[in-house]
Design an enzyme around this catalytic site. Structure first.
Site, PDB file in Angstrom:
ATOM      1  N   LYS A   1     -28.755  59.415 -37.307  1.00 26.75           N
ATOM      2  CA  LYS A   1     -29.998  58.386 -36.361  1.00 26.75           C
ATOM      3  C   LYS A   1     -31.388  58.540 -36.794  1.00 26.75           C
ATOM      4  CE  LYS A   1     -26.065  57.024 -33.474  1.00 26.75           C
ATOM      5  NZ  LYS A   1     -24.920  58.223 -33.045  1.00 26.75           N
TER       6      LYS A   1
ATOM      7  N   PHE B   1     -18.101  63.804 -30.725  1.00 21.34           N
ATOM      8  CA  PHE B   1     -17.614  62.365 -31.894  1.00 21.34           C
ATOM      9  C   PHE B   1     -18.582  62.238 -33.050  1.00 21.34           C
ATOM     10  CE2 PHE B   1     -19.847  58.293 -33.213  1.00 21.34           C
ATOM     11  CZ  PHE B   1     -18.808  57.470 -33.061  1.00 21.34           C
TER      12      PHE B   1
ATOM     13  N   ASP C   1     -23.279  69.648 -34.485  1.00 20.96           N
ATOM     14  CA  ASP C   1     -23.793  67.279 -35.115  1.00 20.96           C
ATOM     15  C   ASP C   1     -24.838  67.115 -34.155  1.00 20.96           C
ATOM     16  OD1 ASP C   1     -23.552  65.194 -35.266  1.00 20.96           O
ATOM     17  OD2 ASP C   1     -21.560  64.693 -34.908  1.00 20.96           O
TER      18      ASP C   1
HETATM   19  C1  LIG Z   1     -23.571  58.052 -33.701  1.00 22.77           C
HETATM   20  C2  LIG Z   1     -23.156  59.689 -34.113  1.00 22.77           C
HETATM   21  C3  LIG Z   1     -22.180  60.074 -35.626  1.00 22.77           C
HETATM   22  C4  LIG Z   1     -22.232  58.641 -36.580  1.00 22.77           C
HETATM   23  O1  LIG Z   1     -23.058  58.486 -37.223  1.00 22.77           O
HETATM   24  P1  LIG Z   1     -22.695  57.050 -38.004  1.00 22.77           P
HETATM   25  O2  LIG Z   1     -24.711  56.550 -38.507  1.00 22.77           O
HETATM   26  O3  LIG Z   1     -22.630  55.959 -37.040  1.00 22.77           O
HETATM   27  O4  LIG Z   1     -21.964  57.004 -38.843  1.00 22.77           O
HETATM   28  C5  LIG Z   1     -21.764  61.163 -35.375  1.00 22.77           C
HETATM   29  N1  LIG Z   1     -22.237  62.135 -34.263  1.00 22.77           N
HETATM   30  C6  LIG Z   1     -22.478  62.012 -33.083  1.00 22.77           C
HETATM   31  C7  LIG Z   1     -23.247  62.914 -32.795  1.00 22.77           C
HETATM   32  C8  LIG Z   1     -23.138  60.555 -33.507  1.00 22.77           C
HETATM   33  O5  LIG Z   1     -23.693  60.492 -32.240  1.00 22.77           O
END
Ligand SMILES: *Cc1c(COP(=O)(O)O)cnc(C)c1O
Length: 427
Positions: free
Chosen positions: A272, A150, A235
């Site tokens: 986050k 994700f 990520d």
């Molecule tokens: C939450 C999340 C995102 C997206 O972040 P947003 O601030 O909602 O755009 C991308 N990558 C990972 C791994 C996430 O947990």
């Protein structure tokens, strides 16, 4: 008092009426309105208290209303809110320098959301592929991602995400992504072509159900990137900032052999927890991967002073309290406690990013008897009615992502409510 015994206040009914009239609904929400937070707890407009093991969706790493973060925001708000992305500002430069110093990356670009940071990483990879083309001189444009991964909700990051449910959505997708099963080294090797420029994945898939990349997979990815001059992109929007029991989850991986040394990404995205609740995200890269030219990348709120002050306060507070150590200790204890309940299986994760499945045979027997369709969501709703916030990003599983200040006492308090919820739903 148990939350289920509290009466709905007329004011709450009025507010929910506003939601029904004015909010563009994009997902179901429970009939309550959050009003205030304090440490590990949230309070709604009926005065109900919730133990927060959702942590603002792995965001509020310092807990709610943290005094240092609040003070930093108040002071910066009174001094300078925004001076435009055309100028440097003081907190931007001081924070960037400190942030970079605590990572293995060299330079940083700031955004506001994880998706924005990942969009930046995708663009950076494509630019890298143009600067370092494939055979015949054509730009390399393909990025390998993982199934179940994700990366956000913009078009490109949705295209990069390996979420099965999104496959048919918002066609046509942004091309240039190819997903392989997480930890399938053979599939990863197979997927690399002369067109591939980067490998992008989460060290631990968060939304996908809390599944960690294996050391073997990460090593193979690093070796492929070294051999083919591709970028290894982590990520760490969810795993970064002490959540996984290290300041960054890339620290969990080492090269093969004695004295192999750490595995370092070429590009790292953060979001986050980085802002502790204030919208902030970052794209970091090693010097050789910093290939953006003027005009390639930007954003009105990039380096916005208030976000920078928040980021600095969060980084300082995490370092000061060594919160990765607490995440490691409380996370270990949480996994032990979850493991001891026979109705939960496959307890997994690192630090305070923890997942567990409902036991398949117990769940099947319950579903057969009661006709329940989504037992994990029932557990989440029942826990909430008893004053505990958790979530279930995938069918049949529960996820625990509390603020990183969670103590063993908080874990015990959580387990008492979770046990009650499991009793209600599964018996
Ligand atoms: C939450 C999340 C995102 C997206 O972040 P947003 O601030 O909602 O755009 C991308 N990558 C990972 C791994 C996430 O947990």
């Amino acid at each position: 008092m148990e939350p289920s015994q509290v009466e709905r206040h007329p004011e709450t009914a009025r507010l929910l009426g506003l939601a029904a009239r004015s909010i563009m609904e994009v997902g179901p929400k429970p009939e309550l309105v959050m009003e205030r937070g304090e440490g590990m707890y949230l309070f709604d407009t009926d005065g109900r208290r919730y133990l927060d093991f959702l942590g603002g969706w792995a965001v509020n790493c310092l807990g709610h209303a943290h005094p240092e973060l609040t003070r930093a925001l108040q002071e910066q708000a009174a001094r300078l809110l925004n001076a435009s992305p055309a100028f440097y500002n003081r907190p931007m430069l001081e924070y960037a320098d400190r942030l970079v110093a605590h990572t293995v990356l060299d330079r940083v670009w700031f955004g506001s959301t994880g998706a924005e940071a990942n969009e930046g990483a995708i663009k950076l990879a494509r630019k890298y592929g143009a600067v370092h083309p494939g055979e015949g001189g054509s730009p390399r444009t393909e990025i390998i991602t993982t199934l179940g991964g994700f990366h956000g909700r913009t078009l490109a990051t949705m295209s990069a995400s390996g979420k099965a449910k999104w496959r048919e959505l918002f066609e046509p997708k942004v091309p240039g992504f190819r997903s392989v099963p997480l930890n399938d080294v053979a599939a990863l090797r197979e997927a690399v072509t002369d067109q591939t420029v980067a490998i992008l994945f989460e060290p631990i898939q968060g939304e996908g159900g809390v599944f960690a990349a294996s050391e073997e997979f990460v090593r193979a990815a690093r070796e492929l990137c070294d051999f083919r001059n591709m970028l290894l992109i982590f990520d760490e929007v969810q795993t970064g900032f002490a959540r996984a029991g290290r300041l960054f989850a890339y620290e969990l991986y080492a090269r093969a052999g004695a004295g192999g040394g750490p595995i370092e990404p070429d590009v790292l995205t953060l979001g986050k927890g980085i802002g502790g609740g204030f919208p902030l995200a970052a794209l970091l890269a090693k010097e050789h991967a910093c290939v953006f030219e003027p005009g390639d990348q930007g954003g009105t709120y990039s380096g916005q002073p208030l976000a920078m002050a928040a980021g600095q306060a969060v980084l300082d507070s995490i370092l000061e309290a060594r919160l990765w150590e607490n995440a490691e200790a409380s996370g270990r204890y949480l996994r032990e406690r979850l493991d001891a309940d026979p109705r939960l299986t496959r307890v997994r994760g690192a630090g305070l990013l923890v997942g567990a499945d409902l036991d398949g045979s117990i769940a099947a027997a319950t579903a057969k008897r009661s006709g329940a369709e989504n037992l994990a969501q029932d557990v989440v709703a029942t826990a909430r009615a008893h004053g505990l916030l958790i979530n279930s990003p995938q069918p049949g599983m529960l996820r625990f992502i509390p603020p990183l200040i969670a103590s063993k006492d908080h874990v015990d308090e959580m387990m008492a409510i979770l046990t009650k919820a499991l009793d209600r739903v599964l018996d």
